[in-house]
Write a protein that holds these residues in place. Sequence first.
Motif, PDB file in Angstrom:
ATOM      1  N   LYS A   1       0.809  -1.235   0.000  1.00  0.00           N
ATOM      2  CA  LYS A   1       0.000   0.000   0.000  1.00  0.00           C
ATOM      3  C   LYS A   1       0.835   1.275   0.000  1.00  0.00           C
ATOM      4  O   LYS A   1       0.375   2.339   0.419  1.00  0.00           O
ATOM      5  CB  LYS A   1      -1.013   0.038   1.171  1.00  0.00           C
ATOM      6  CG  LYS A   1      -1.863  -1.188   1.344  1.00  0.00           C
ATOM      7  CD  LYS A   1      -2.234  -1.892   0.081  1.00  0.00           C
ATOM      8  CE  LYS A   1      -3.257  -1.194  -0.759  1.00  0.00           C
ATOM      9  NZ  LYS A   1      -3.438  -1.937  -2.054  1.00  0.00           N
TER      10      LYS A   1
ATOM     11  N   GLY B   1       2.172   2.422  -2.883  1.00  0.00           N
ATOM     12  CA  GLY B   1       2.166   2.984  -4.234  1.00  0.00           C
ATOM     13  C   GLY B   1       2.773   2.045  -5.267  1.00  0.00           C
ATOM     14  O   GLY B   1       3.217   2.478  -6.340  1.00  0.00           O
ATOM     15  N   THR B   2       2.752   0.750  -4.960  1.00  0.00           N
ATOM     16  CA  THR B   2       3.309  -0.270  -5.865  1.00  0.00           C
ATOM     17  C   THR B   2       2.706  -0.180  -7.266  1.00  0.00           C
ATOM     18  O   THR B   2       3.426  -0.276  -8.269  1.00  0.00           O
ATOM     19  CB  THR B   2       3.001  -1.679  -5.305  1.00  0.00           C
ATOM     20  OG1 THR B   2       3.093  -1.641  -3.886  1.00  0.00           O
ATOM     21  CG2 THR B   2       3.932  -2.716  -5.894  1.00  0.00           C
ATOM     22  N   THR B   3       1.395   0.004  -7.311  1.00  0.00           N
ATOM     23  CA  THR B   3       0.686   0.028  -8.594  1.00  0.00           C
ATOM     24  C   THR B   3       1.219   1.171  -9.463  1.00  0.00           C
ATOM     25  O   THR B   3       1.453   1.011 -10.670  1.00  0.00           O
ATOM     26  CB  THR B   3      -0.831   0.224  -8.342  1.00  0.00           C
ATOM     27  OG1 THR B   3      -1.230  -0.641  -7.283  1.00  0.00           O
ATOM     28  CG2 THR B   3      -1.643  -0.057  -9.578  1.00  0.00           C
TER      29      THR B   3
ATOM     30  N   ARG C   1       6.085   5.088   1.864  1.00  0.00           N
ATOM     31  CA  ARG C   1       4.972   6.035   2.046  1.00  0.00           C
ATOM     32  C   ARG C   1       4.743   6.243   3.534  1.00  0.00           C
ATOM     33  O   ARG C   1       5.047   5.342   4.344  1.00  0.00           O
ATOM     34  CB  ARG C   1       3.727   5.425   1.393  1.00  0.00           C
ATOM     35  CG  ARG C   1       2.544   6.343   1.295  1.00  0.00           C
ATOM     36  CD  ARG C   1       1.350   5.627   0.690  1.00  0.00           C
ATOM     37  NE  ARG C   1       0.268   6.545   0.387  1.00  0.00           N
ATOM     38  CZ  ARG C   1      -0.960   6.179   0.065  1.00  0.00           C
ATOM     39  NH1 ARG C   1      -1.258   4.894  -0.035  1.00  0.00           N
ATOM     40  NH2 ARG C   1      -1.885   7.077  -0.191  1.00  0.00           N
TER      41      ARG C   1
ATOM     42  N   SER D   1      -4.786   2.860   3.992  1.00  0.00           N
ATOM     43  CA  SER D   1      -4.958   2.277   2.659  1.00  0.00           C
ATOM     44  C   SER D   1      -5.139   0.759   2.764  1.00  0.00           C
ATOM     45  O   SER D   1      -6.004   0.178   2.096  1.00  0.00           O
ATOM     46  CB  SER D   1      -3.735   2.617   1.793  1.00  0.00           C
ATOM     47  OG  SER D   1      -3.897   2.104   0.502  1.00  0.00           O
TER      48      SER D   1
ATOM     49  N   TYR E   1       6.582   8.213  -1.770  1.00  0.00           N
ATOM     50  CA  TYR E   1       5.308   8.469  -2.464  1.00  0.00           C
ATOM     51  C   TYR E   1       4.968   9.964  -2.420  1.00  0.00           C
ATOM     52  O   TYR E   1       4.616  10.568  -3.431  1.00  0.00           O
ATOM     53  CB  TYR E   1       4.217   7.644  -1.769  1.00  0.00           C
ATOM     54  CG  TYR E   1       2.832   7.742  -2.357  1.00  0.00           C
ATOM     55  CD1 TYR E   1       2.413   6.852  -3.342  1.00  0.00           C
ATOM     56  CD2 TYR E   1       1.918   8.695  -1.898  1.00  0.00           C
ATOM     57  CE1 TYR E   1       1.120   6.916  -3.854  1.00  0.00           C
ATOM     58  CE2 TYR E   1       0.634   8.766  -2.415  1.00  0.00           C
ATOM     59  CZ  TYR E   1       0.239   7.871  -3.393  1.00  0.00           C
ATOM     60  OH  TYR E   1      -1.035   7.938  -3.896  1.00  0.00           O
TER      61      TYR E   1
ATOM     62  N   CYS F   1       0.249   7.264 -16.510  1.00  0.00           N
ATOM     63  CA  CYS F   1       0.298   6.566 -15.208  1.00  0.00           C
ATOM     64  C   CYS F   1      -0.437   7.326 -14.117  1.00  0.00           C
ATOM     65  O   CYS F   1      -0.419   6.916 -12.953  1.00  0.00           O
ATOM     66  CB  CYS F   1       1.752   6.357 -14.781  1.00  0.00           C
ATOM     67  SG  CYS F   1       2.689   5.415 -15.976  1.00  0.00           S
TER      68      CYS F   1
ATOM     69  N   PHE G   1      -7.100  -1.434  -6.245  1.00  0.00           N
ATOM     70  CA  PHE G   1      -5.769  -0.803  -6.245  1.00  0.00           C
ATOM     71  C   PHE G   1      -5.850   0.711  -6.431  1.00  0.00           C
ATOM     72  O   PHE G   1      -4.837   1.398  -6.417  1.00  0.00           O
ATOM     73  CB  PHE G   1      -4.888  -1.398  -7.353  1.00  0.00           C
ATOM     74  CG  PHE G   1      -4.557  -2.844  -7.118  1.00  0.00           C
ATOM     75  CD1 PHE G   1      -3.684  -3.216  -6.103  1.00  0.00           C
ATOM     76  CD2 PHE G   1      -5.139  -3.839  -7.896  1.00  0.00           C
ATOM     77  CE1 PHE G   1      -3.378  -4.552  -5.871  1.00  0.00           C
ATOM     78  CE2 PHE G   1      -4.836  -5.177  -7.676  1.00  0.00           C
ATOM     79  CZ  PHE G   1      -3.962  -5.531  -6.663  1.00  0.00           C
TER      80      PHE G   1
ATOM     81  N   ARG H   1      -7.907   3.838  -4.934  1.00  0.00           N
ATOM     82  CA  ARG H   1      -8.908   4.346  -3.986  1.00  0.00           C
ATOM     83  C   ARG H   1      -8.921   5.857  -4.091  1.00  0.00           C
ATOM     84  O   ARG H   1      -9.606   6.426  -4.892  1.00  0.00           O
ATOM     85  CB  ARG H   1      -8.601   3.837  -2.572  1.00  0.00           C
ATOM     86  CG  ARG H   1      -9.743   3.954  -1.591  1.00  0.00           C
ATOM     87  CD  ARG H   1      -9.345   3.412  -0.237  1.00  0.00           C
ATOM     88  NE  ARG H   1      -8.221   4.127   0.342  1.00  0.00           N
ATOM     89  CZ  ARG H   1      -8.320   5.165   1.166  1.00  0.00           C
ATOM     90  NH1 ARG H   1      -9.508   5.587   1.532  1.00  0.00           N
ATOM     91  NH2 ARG H   1      -7.240   5.763   1.637  1.00  0.00           N
ATOM     92  N   LYS H   2      -8.054   6.531  -3.286  1.00  0.00           N
ATOM     93  CA  LYS H   2      -8.031   7.995  -3.343  1.00  0.00           C
ATOM     94  C   LYS H   2      -6.749   8.519  -3.990  1.00  0.00           C
ATOM     95  O   LYS H   2      -6.728   9.585  -4.578  1.00  0.00           O
ATOM     96  CB  LYS H   2      -8.164   8.567  -1.942  1.00  0.00           C
ATOM     97  CG  LYS H   2      -9.546   8.377  -1.348  1.00  0.00           C
ATOM     98  CD  LYS H   2      -9.738   9.288  -0.166  1.00  0.00           C
ATOM     99  CE  LYS H   2     -11.177   9.266   0.302  1.00  0.00           C
ATOM    100  NZ  LYS H   2     -11.348  10.013   1.551  1.00  0.00           N
ATOM    101  N   GLY H   3      -5.680   7.766  -3.796  1.00  0.00           N
ATOM    102  CA  GLY H   3      -4.405   8.143  -4.420  1.00  0.00           C
ATOM    103  C   GLY H   3      -3.879   9.496  -3.959  1.00  0.00           C
ATOM    104  O   GLY H   3      -3.264  10.212  -4.741  1.00  0.00           O
TER     105      GLY H   3
HETATM  106  P1  A3P Z   1      -5.033   4.925  -1.167  1.00  0.00           P
HETATM  107  O1  A3P Z   1      -5.676   3.704  -0.602  1.00  0.00           O
HETATM  108  O2  A3P Z   1      -4.521   5.848  -0.091  1.00  0.00           O
HETATM  109  O3  A3P Z   1      -5.868   5.636  -2.158  1.00  0.00           O
HETATM  110  P2  A3P Z   1      -0.277  -0.262  -3.671  1.00  0.00           P
HETATM  111  O4  A3P Z   1      -0.255   0.048  -5.119  1.00  0.00           O
HETATM  112  O5  A3P Z   1       1.071  -0.413  -3.063  1.00  0.00           O
HETATM  113  O6  A3P Z   1      -1.210  -1.360  -3.362  1.00  0.00           O
HETATM  114  O7  A3P Z   1      -0.835   1.054  -2.973  1.00  0.00           O
HETATM  115  C1  A3P Z   1      -2.150   1.453  -3.182  1.00  0.00           C
HETATM  116  C2  A3P Z   1      -2.262   2.926  -2.943  1.00  0.00           C
HETATM  117  O8  A3P Z   1      -1.691   3.648  -4.046  1.00  0.00           O
HETATM  118  C3  A3P Z   1      -3.716   3.363  -2.852  1.00  0.00           C
HETATM  119  O9  A3P Z   1      -3.740   4.462  -1.947  1.00  0.00           O
HETATM  120  C4  A3P Z   1      -3.997   3.762  -4.282  1.00  0.00           C
HETATM  121  O10 A3P Z   1      -5.107   4.601  -4.433  1.00  0.00           O
HETATM  122  C5  A3P Z   1      -2.696   4.450  -4.658  1.00  0.00           C
HETATM  123  N1  A3P Z   1      -2.449   4.495  -6.110  1.00  0.00           N
HETATM  124  C6  A3P Z   1      -2.754   3.555  -7.034  1.00  0.00           C
HETATM  125  N2  A3P Z   1      -2.388   3.946  -8.245  1.00  0.00           N
HETATM  126  C7  A3P Z   1      -1.842   5.176  -8.113  1.00  0.00           C
HETATM  127  C8  A3P Z   1      -1.299   6.125  -9.044  1.00  0.00           C
HETATM  128  N3  A3P Z   1      -1.253   5.890 -10.343  1.00  0.00           N
HETATM  129  N4  A3P Z   1      -0.824   7.285  -8.551  1.00  0.00           N
HETATM  130  C9  A3P Z   1      -0.876   7.539  -7.220  1.00  0.00           C
HETATM  131  N5  A3P Z   1      -1.395   6.706  -6.306  1.00  0.00           N
HETATM  132  C10 A3P Z   1      -1.870   5.524  -6.736  1.00  0.00           C
END
Ligand code: A3P
Length: 318
Positions: A67, A69-71, A152, A160, A218, A257, A282, A284-286
């Motif tokens: 959680k 910002g892996t995605t 983060r 998250s 992050y 991205c 993956f 949510r609010k980002g």
């Molecule tokens: P929130 O739950 O605070 O919104 P991971 O990718 O490590 O599982 O982390 C998920 C978190 O990264 C979530 O945070 C998600 O919304 C956010 N996230 C996913 N894609 C993103 C992007 N392209 N840019 C910024 N944040 C992102």
Amino acid sequence: CGDEERMSEEEMEKVLKTLPMEKIPEGFDLYFYEGHWYPSIFFYGIISFQQHFKAQDADLILATFPKSGTTWLKALTFTIANRNNYSFSESPLLTRNPHDLILFLEDEIYGKNPILKLEGLPSPRVLATHMPHSALPTSIKDSDCRVVYLCRNPLDVFISFRHFAVTVSNTHFDPSLIEESFEMFCRGVSIYGPFWDHVLEYWKESQERPDKVLFLKYEDMKEDPISHCKMLAKFMGLPFSVEEESQGVIEEVLKLCNFGKLKDLEVNKNEKNRNGHPYCMFFRKGGVGDWANYLTSSMLERMNKLVEEKFVGSDLNF
Ligand code: A3P
């Protein structure tokens, strides 16, 4: 990845029974193994990854505490690495979730139901893990392969994960569980925790071997995405040329991205992964600071104290 050499599931179960176990309120069983708390669902893959992975010098490993910002990191590195293979309007990111383009070593590659064999994969390979640095296979540390670590703020990570976990377990967000969950997080009992050790191990490594381990935050990336995108590309050995910069390629990478862009794609809005979980989990609010909507001032105080205590002398803060 050499299925025949792998420990059997029965052997793995025997090992699990010998380990301390705690159940977090969101329903996951965590096992304490060599200083870290691992989810039982990944344990097989974690051990297999540790025992069998052979890093190559050209590999790029993306490492994160869940959680963090892996995605986003997967989307960025995929796009940077493939910017000459696909035009931005034809990027696989438009139709596939970033987690299906860069796979987790302890899950899709070494887990119980692998979907990719590493043999024959073209170099340079980009692979991901949530494993702490001290638990990585020695070949990663001994080779010249590069590691990007994204961390983060622990409070946002904590919140998250709570939301992510309810989607995975198909339940509803229950604010009454936060206190117990927070208490466990602070004791280090969280998926791949303790959080502090995870962050500090990669931080120290990035200080000692800056050419091999890049440490990103992050919040910094959110604040200044352009310079971080440049830094990432340079570290990957794929710096943006002056021409690319003047053509706005960095901005294009970031646009593709971008959180809102990815979140709104059909694949990420309506499709599910191989475990039947929706890709929307993956996204949510980002943002930065959503924890303030859930945690009390005394929780903040406790976390600040812990951060101060754990990171003392490291020049690292949140
Ligand atoms: P929130 O739950 O605070 O919104 P991971 O990718 O490590 O599982 O982390 C998920 C978190 O990264 C979530 O945070 C998600 O919304 C956010 N996230 C996913 N894609 C993103 C992007 N392209 N840019 C910024 N944040 C992102």
